[in-house]
Design an enzyme around this catalytic site. Structure first.
Site, PDB file in Angstrom:
ATOM      1  N   SER A 144       6.735  14.002   2.912  1.00 15.61           N
ATOM      2  CA  SER A 144       7.062  15.380   3.263  1.00 15.61           C
ATOM      3  C   SER A 144       5.824  15.913   3.782  1.00 15.61           C
ATOM      4  CB  SER A 144       7.835  16.125   2.233  1.00 15.61           C
ATOM      5  OG  SER A 144       7.922  17.443   2.620  1.00 15.61           O
ATOM      6  N   TYR A 157       7.256  20.212  -6.537  1.00 15.68           N
ATOM      7  CA  TYR A 157       7.780  18.981  -5.425  1.00 15.68           C
ATOM      8  C   TYR A 157       6.843  18.476  -4.484  1.00 15.68           C
ATOM      9  CZ  TYR A 157      10.382  17.628  -1.474  1.00 15.68           C
ATOM     10  OH  TYR A 157      10.891  16.801  -0.149  1.00 15.68           O
TER      11      TYR A 157
END
Length: 251
Positions: A144, A157
């Site tokens: 990501s 995250y």
């Protein structure tokens, strides 16, 4: 075996209910993929995902897999590879967590890290060894852009994805020349169930767009894929923004 254009005949998805993974599987089935393994926790959602892919003409099997149980990974994945060569492994499991809540509940934050990083290290190494043993294959890792630089809004995250990204890059270097190809995919904000209700960031994308980029990356044997491609330039700039400025940006 993969054809000359990198499209796999057989696919193992780790995270069998991932919307990005299923979009990728659907796209690859329309090209050449005929055998798909969906690995995930047994659930009606996993069964529905398998049925959806069978309807496209693929032979689909499910296997019980838990990212949080690394001690089982070698046995579970070993049984899949024992059934025949796997041309591509798509490592697609992960959880977003709830930043505000997780900051107050460290155990929940640890679960994010264990799922996104520790579980991926285990499953990635087991898969890489199996691919190397058979002498060919691709390991595609869903990372990501959140891992490029920690942001106040999602640093738990983001830090887990940063670890995953670094691990996958290093694994790719370790496997260079062995016949195993590792590709890191860095999407931005993807419109999925996981992100429903969150404010979209600029350059938001879809699972189908990520799937298209993955197919193109396989054909080119890319090592890193950004989705959308413009994020590569955006993140290159953001990495060099002074920290005092970066922490005040509305991102």
């Amino acid at each position: 075996m993969k054809d000359a254009f990198g499209i796999p005949q057989s696919l193992l998805v780790l995270g069998g209910t991932s919307e990005i993974a299923l979009a990728t599987a659907r796209r690859l089935i329309t090209r050449r993929t005929r055998t798909v393994w969906l690995a995930g926790r047994p659930s009606p959602a996993l069964d529905r995902a398998a049925e959806g892919l069978r309807a496209l003409g693929a032979e689909v099997r499910t296997v019980a897999f838990d990212a949080l149980d690394p001690e089982s990974h070698e046995t579970v994945l070993g049984k899949v590879f024992a059934e025949g060569d796997i041309d591509m492994v798509l490592l697609a499991f992960g959880i977003l967590g709830d930043q505000a809540s997780d900051e107050r509940q460290p155990v929940s934050a640890v679960k994010v890290a264990q799922t996104n990083y520790t579980g991926a290290v285990s499953a990635g190494l087991v898969s890489a060894r199996a691919l190397q043993t058979q002498g060919h294959g691709s390991l595609v890792v869903l990372s990501s852009v959140a891992g490029e630089r920690a942001r106040r809004s999602n640093f738990i995250y983001g830090s887990s994805k940063a670890g995953l990204d670094a691990f996958a890059q290093g694994l790719g270097d370790a496997l260079h020349g062995t016949g195993v190809h590792v590709m890191v995919v860095r999407p931005g904000f993807v419109r999925t169930r996981m992100t429903a209700g969150l404010d979209e960031t600029p350059l938001a994308t879809t699972p189908e767009a990520v799937a298209t980029a993955i197919e193109l990356g396989l054909r080119r044997r890319s090592e890193t894929v950004w989705v959308p491609g413009a994020l590569r330039l955006v993140m290159s700039a953001l990495r060099h923004v002074p920290r005092t400025v970066f922490r005040r940006l509305p991102i």
